[in-house]
Motif scaffolding. Structure first.
Motif, PDB file in Angstrom:
ATOM      1  N   ASP A  36       0.824  -1.209   0.000  1.00  5.79           N
ATOM      2  CA  ASP A  36       0.000   0.000   0.000  1.00  5.79           C
ATOM      3  C   ASP A  36       0.860   1.261   0.000  1.00  5.79           C
ATOM      4  OD1 ASP A  36      -2.470  -1.135  -0.199  1.00  5.79           O
ATOM      5  OD2 ASP A  36      -3.236  -0.371   1.708  1.00  5.79           O
ATOM      6  N   LEU A  37       1.929   1.264   0.795  1.00  2.48           N
ATOM      7  CA  LEU A  37       2.786   2.450   0.824  1.00  2.48           C
ATOM      8  C   LEU A  37       3.532   2.626  -0.505  1.00  2.48           C
ATOM      9  CD1 LEU A  37       4.191   2.434   4.460  1.00  2.48           C
ATOM     10  CD2 LEU A  37       2.447   3.935   3.485  1.00  2.48           C
ATOM     11  N   SER A  38       3.728   1.538  -1.241  1.00  2.00           N
ATOM     12  CA  SER A  38       4.287   1.671  -2.584  1.00  2.00           C
ATOM     13  C   SER A  38       3.316   2.428  -3.483  1.00  2.00           C
ATOM     14  CB  SER A  38       4.581   0.287  -3.168  1.00  2.00           C
ATOM     15  OG  SER A  38       5.627  -0.349  -2.459  1.00  2.00           O
ATOM     16  N   ARG A  39       2.023   2.154  -3.328  1.00  2.03           N
ATOM     17  CA  ARG A  39       1.018   2.907  -4.092  1.00  2.03           C
ATOM     18  C   ARG A  39       1.044   4.383  -3.690  1.00  2.03           C
ATOM     19  NH1 ARG A  39      -1.586  -1.994  -2.521  1.00  2.03           N
ATOM     20  NH2 ARG A  39      -1.924  -3.335  -4.327  1.00  2.03           N
ATOM     21  N   PHE A  40       1.206   4.635  -2.401  1.00  2.00           N
ATOM     22  CA  PHE A  40       1.266   6.016  -1.928  1.00  2.00           C
ATOM     23  C   PHE A  40       2.510   6.709  -2.461  1.00  2.00           C
ATOM     24  CE2 PHE A  40       1.461   9.164   1.735  1.00  2.00           C
ATOM     25  CZ  PHE A  40       0.317   9.848   1.358  1.00  2.00           C
ATOM     26  N   ALA A  41       3.619   5.981  -2.569  1.00  2.00           N
ATOM     27  CA  ALA A  41       4.849   6.552  -3.115  1.00  2.00           C
ATOM     28  C   ALA A  41       4.652   6.998  -4.553  1.00  2.00           C
ATOM     29  CB  ALA A  41       5.984   5.528  -3.027  1.00  2.00           C
TER      30      ALA A  41
ATOM     31  N   THR B 278      20.877  12.717   0.715  1.00  2.00           N
ATOM     32  CA  THR B 278      21.780  11.651   1.127  1.00  2.00           C
ATOM     33  C   THR B 278      22.640  11.244  -0.051  1.00  2.00           C
ATOM     34  OG1 THR B 278      20.127  10.840   2.705  1.00  2.00           O
ATOM     35  CG2 THR B 278      21.913   9.343   2.135  1.00  2.00           C
ATOM     36  N   ASP B 279      23.959  11.284   0.116  1.00  4.73           N
ATOM     37  CA  ASP B 279      24.881  10.943  -0.975  1.00  4.73           C
ATOM     38  C   ASP B 279      24.583  11.750  -2.231  1.00  4.73           C
ATOM     39  OD1 ASP B 279      26.163   9.007   0.616  1.00  4.73           O
ATOM     40  OD2 ASP B 279      24.669   7.498   0.088  1.00  4.73           O
ATOM     41  N   GLY B 280      24.186  13.017  -2.025  1.00  8.10           N
ATOM     42  CA  GLY B 280      23.891  13.887  -3.142  1.00  8.10           C
ATOM     43  C   GLY B 280      22.543  13.656  -3.796  1.00  8.10           C
ATOM     44  N   ARG B 281      21.750  12.732  -3.240  1.00  7.13           N
ATOM     45  CA  ARG B 281      20.446  12.388  -3.812  1.00  7.13           C
ATOM     46  C   ARG B 281      19.349  12.997  -2.946  1.00  7.13           C
ATOM     47  NH1 ARG B 281      21.642   7.859  -4.757  1.00  7.13           N
ATOM     48  NH2 ARG B 281      21.751   7.984  -7.040  1.00  7.13           N
ATOM     49  N   GLU B 282      18.420  13.723  -3.561  1.00  9.55           N
ATOM     50  CA  GLU B 282      17.329  14.344  -2.823  1.00  9.55           C
ATOM     51  C   GLU B 282      16.181  13.358  -2.666  1.00  9.55           C
ATOM     52  OE1 GLU B 282      16.253  17.999  -4.672  1.00  9.55           O
ATOM     53  OE2 GLU B 282      18.204  18.942  -4.327  1.00  9.55           O
ATOM     54  N   LEU B 283      15.737  13.185  -1.423  1.00  5.65           N
ATOM     55  CA  LEU B 283      14.652  12.265  -1.104  1.00  5.65           C
ATOM     56  C   LEU B 283      13.548  13.017  -0.371  1.00  5.65           C
ATOM     57  CD1 LEU B 283      16.797   9.303   0.301  1.00  5.65           C
ATOM     58  CD2 LEU B 283      15.884   9.532  -2.024  1.00  5.65           C
ATOM     59  N   VAL B 284      12.311  12.619  -0.620  1.00  8.97           N
ATOM     60  CA  VAL B 284      11.168  13.187   0.078  1.00  8.97           C
ATOM     61  C   VAL B 284      10.308  12.052   0.600  1.00  8.97           C
ATOM     62  CG1 VAL B 284      11.157  15.257  -1.367  1.00  8.97           C
ATOM     63  CG2 VAL B 284       9.750  13.306  -2.025  1.00  8.97           C
TER      64      VAL B 284
ATOM     65  N   ALA C 130       9.246   2.911  10.746  1.00 11.98           N
ATOM     66  CA  ALA C 130       8.864   2.878   9.338  1.00 11.98           C
ATOM     67  C   ALA C 130       9.486   4.052   8.599  1.00 11.98           C
ATOM     68  CB  ALA C 130       7.335   2.942   9.210  1.00 11.98           C
ATOM     69  N   THR C 131       9.715   3.872   7.312  1.00 11.62           N
ATOM     70  CA  THR C 131      10.191   4.964   6.449  1.00 11.62           C
ATOM     71  C   THR C 131       9.667   4.764   5.039  1.00 11.62           C
ATOM     72  OG1 THR C 131      12.235   5.363   7.705  1.00 11.62           O
ATOM     73  CG2 THR C 131      12.210   6.084   5.431  1.00 11.62           C
ATOM     74  N   LEU C 132       9.304   5.867   4.426  1.00  4.89           N
ATOM     75  CA  LEU C 132       8.983   5.931   3.002  1.00  4.89           C
ATOM     76  C   LEU C 132       9.798   7.064   2.406  1.00  4.89           C
ATOM     77  CD1 LEU C 132       7.435   5.615   0.343  1.00  4.89           C
ATOM     78  CD2 LEU C 132       5.550   6.910   1.356  1.00  4.89           C
ATOM     79  N   TRP C 133      10.739   6.736   1.519  1.00  4.40           N
ATOM     80  CA  TRP C 133      11.531   7.744   0.819  1.00  4.40           C
ATOM     81  C   TRP C 133      11.275   7.643  -0.676  1.00  4.40           C
ATOM     82  CZ3 TRP C 133      12.482  11.322   3.796  1.00  4.40           C
ATOM     83  CH2 TRP C 133      13.289  11.284   4.935  1.00  4.40           C
TER      84      TRP C 133
ATOM     85  N   VAL D  70      12.547   6.389  -8.310  1.00 12.74           N
ATOM     86  CA  VAL D  70      12.676   5.227  -7.426  1.00 12.74           C
ATOM     87  C   VAL D  70      12.229   5.608  -6.022  1.00 12.74           C
ATOM     88  CG1 VAL D  70      14.262   3.526  -6.422  1.00 12.74           C
ATOM     89  CG2 VAL D  70      14.621   4.321  -8.761  1.00 12.74           C
ATOM     90  N   ALA D  71      11.473   4.727  -5.376  1.00 16.98           N
ATOM     91  CA  ALA D  71      11.057   4.926  -3.989  1.00 16.98           C
ATOM     92  C   ALA D  71      11.294   3.638  -3.226  1.00 16.98           C
ATOM     93  CB  ALA D  71       9.580   5.319  -3.911  1.00 16.98           C
ATOM     94  N   ALA D  72      11.415   3.752  -1.905  1.00 19.73           N
ATOM     95  CA  ALA D  72      11.614   2.581  -1.060  1.00 19.73           C
ATOM     96  C   ALA D  72      10.783   2.714   0.203  1.00 19.73           C
ATOM     97  CB  ALA D  72      13.090   2.401  -0.712  1.00 19.73           C
ATOM     98  N   VAL D  73      10.248   1.591   0.650  1.00 21.00           N
ATOM     99  CA  VAL D  73       9.479   1.486   1.886  1.00 21.00           C
ATOM    100  C   VAL D  73      10.171   0.467   2.777  1.00 21.00           C
ATOM    101  CG1 VAL D  73       7.267   0.820   2.902  1.00 21.00           C
ATOM    102  CG2 VAL D  73       7.327   1.980   0.676  1.00 21.00           C
ATOM    103  N   VAL D  74      10.331   0.794   4.052  1.00 22.87           N
ATOM    104  CA  VAL D  74      10.863  -0.159   5.025  1.00 22.87           C
ATOM    105  C   VAL D  74       9.987  -0.119   6.268  1.00 22.87           C
ATOM    106  CG1 VAL D  74      12.826  -0.859   6.436  1.00 22.87           C
ATOM    107  CG2 VAL D  74      13.230   0.136   4.178  1.00 22.87           C
TER     108      VAL D  74
END
Length: 467
Positions: A243-248, A292-298, A309-312, A319-323
């Motif tokens: 579900d959080l992948s859909r939100f991403a 992070t490492d020159g990459r902007e994440l929201v 939990a984290t959603l970046w 690319v997005a990641a959920v943990v």
């Protein structure tokens, strides 16, 4: 330990390479071991779909899949912010308005809605005792119980001070303006349109249990799970990696059924200066921003007793990641999610969109392209594929920006120094273009050329000269 990826796509470059999948699985295995997480599930989204998920567990003997619920804590705040932005887009409120206009009688009525969204209203970080995350919400039946006797620690608008009660107030604002409970608005306005059927305010089987891991011994203690009541808009939700992948995907491109791409981009825009000494972090409207490492994440991080939990979302990389993990502390899920984005972005760089010529050429617009001069500074104006224009220095760095076309023939700045500013072509009596006006700054075809009337203060009549 499990690893899976989405069904095969008809296009050859959408699925991850086996080597990338192994690197992702290895990274979460290291995180689960070093963080001593009872279970951990992660997912990666690329270009609009979940392309990988993996999990590990030492509690029930098998890894949870991407449809097992975990508590997501403060990621809930992003959902609440979306509900507020929807009210703004419908014309039911203005972010510059004071809270008092819509929710009278609180101790923080002078703070604006935008300040509450960006944690700049000066409110306290937490609700008064007892510890709200570990006690039932019915201990705080009124908004005054959430705000306490000293609700405001700092002058509104002065600095960023993260506030959980501030989002309880925003939840109450949604209820007051929309006329329905926060959880009902959440379900009908966000969860149902986005197909997030496994996201809820209460746990629904299958779901993980929350655990505390002893800091000095490998033993566990179950954590309580409480209904947070009025504090729910700050951290109540349960969700899944799928579900959080859909939100991403929504946080990347918007969805007209929920919130436009422009409004979602507004949420991702820094609303306040970063904390002193931390120039790689900021906050927008209900969204955390980090570099992070020159990459902007929201996105957002979250925690409640028994869960982290984290959603970046790496918008530039697609690319997005959920943990999600069921431990009060230990697994560094924020760093892990950032690493998962990095692994995919670096192992499989995004293919650029193929260059294509415009379907048609507007002769008048085409005539505006090329060099323009702000004083002696050379800028280039070019057309963009979406019908707008872009203005950027010819050499070095400077005030570059893209502009979208407006109905009246002008262009509105989309980013940087010129965000929201108006660019217009000023025409002579015969219809030809004399110069460009950008927020009163004049751009001419020649540096201090013969169009002296266009340059404030005029141009020396003798013109350019040698020494």
């Amino acid at each position: 330990m499990t690893s899976s990826h989405a069904p095969v796509s008809p296009t050859p470059f959408e699925d991850l390479l086996p080597s990338t999948e192994r690197a992702l699985l290895h990274r979460i295995a290291v995180a689960q071991t070093e963080g001593r997480a009872p279970s951990l599930v992660a997912a990666v989204v690329r270009d609009g779909r979940m392309v990988w998920s993996g999990s590990l567990s030492c509690v029930d003997g098998h890894g949870p899949d991407a449809d097992v619920q975990y508590r997501i804590g403060s990621i809930t705040k992003t959902f609440t912010a979306v509900l507020v932005l929807r009210l703004r887009d419908e014309g039911l409120l203005d972010l510059r308005d004071p809270l008092e206009k819509y929710l009278p009688g609180t101790a923080v009525g002078g703070a604006t809605i935008a300040q509450l969204l960006s944690h700049t209203a000066g409110l306290t970080a937490e609700a008064p005792a007892p510890w709200w995350e570990r006690t039932p919400g019915d201990l705080r039946p009124e908004l005054g119980d959430v705000l306490g006797d000293q609700a405001q620690l700092h002058p509104a608008g002065l600095l960023h001070h993260y506030s959980n009660p501030g989002y309880a107030v925003l939840g109450a604002l949604v209820e007051a303006v929309r006329g329905v409970p926060w959880k009902d608005a959440l379900r009908t306005e966000i969860l149902e349109p986005l197909g997030m059927h496994r996201t809820s305010t209460e746990p629904v089987h299958p779901h993980a249990g929350g655990w505390a891991v002893h800091p000095w011994a490998d033993v566990l203690l179950p954590e309580p799970s409480e209904d947070l009541g009025l504090m729910a808009p700050a951290g109540q939700l349960w969700s899944t990696a799928a579900d959080l992948s859909r939100f991403a995907v929504f946080l990347t491109a918007g969805d007209e059924r929920v919130l436009s791409a422009d409004s979602v981009a507004e949420m991702r825009t820094p609303a306040v200066a970063p904390e002193p000494g931390d120039w790689d972090a900021g906050y927008g409207l209900g969204m955390q921003l980090t570099r992070t490492d020159g990459r902007e994440l929201v996105g957002h991080t979250g925690s409640l007793p028994g869960f982290v939990a984290t959603l970046w979302v790496g918008v530039a990389d697609g690319v997005a990641a959920v943990v999600l993990a069921n431990a009060t502390s230990g697994p560094l899920v924020g760093a892990l999610a950032a690493d998962l984005v990095r692994i995919v972005a670096e192992s499989e760089p995004r293919f650029p969109e193929p260059w294509r010529p415009l379907p048609a050429a507007d002769g008048e617009l085409l005539a505006l392209t090329g060099p323009w001069y702000w004083g002696t500074h050379a800028f280039g104006l070019r057309l963009t594929a979406d019908g707008g224009v872009a203005l950027a220095p010819v050499r070095g760095v400077g005030r570059a920006a893209r502009f979208k076309a407006a109905a009246d023939g002008t262009w509105i700045g989309l980013e940087g120094y010129y965000r929201g500013e108006t660019l217009r072509a000023v025409r002579r009596a015969d219809g030809s273009v004399s110069h460009l006006d950008l927020g009163s700054f004049v751009f001419t075809r020649e540096p201090y050329g013969p169009e002296a009337a266009a340059v404030p203060g005029g141009v020396d009549p003798e013109g350019w000269r040698g020494i």
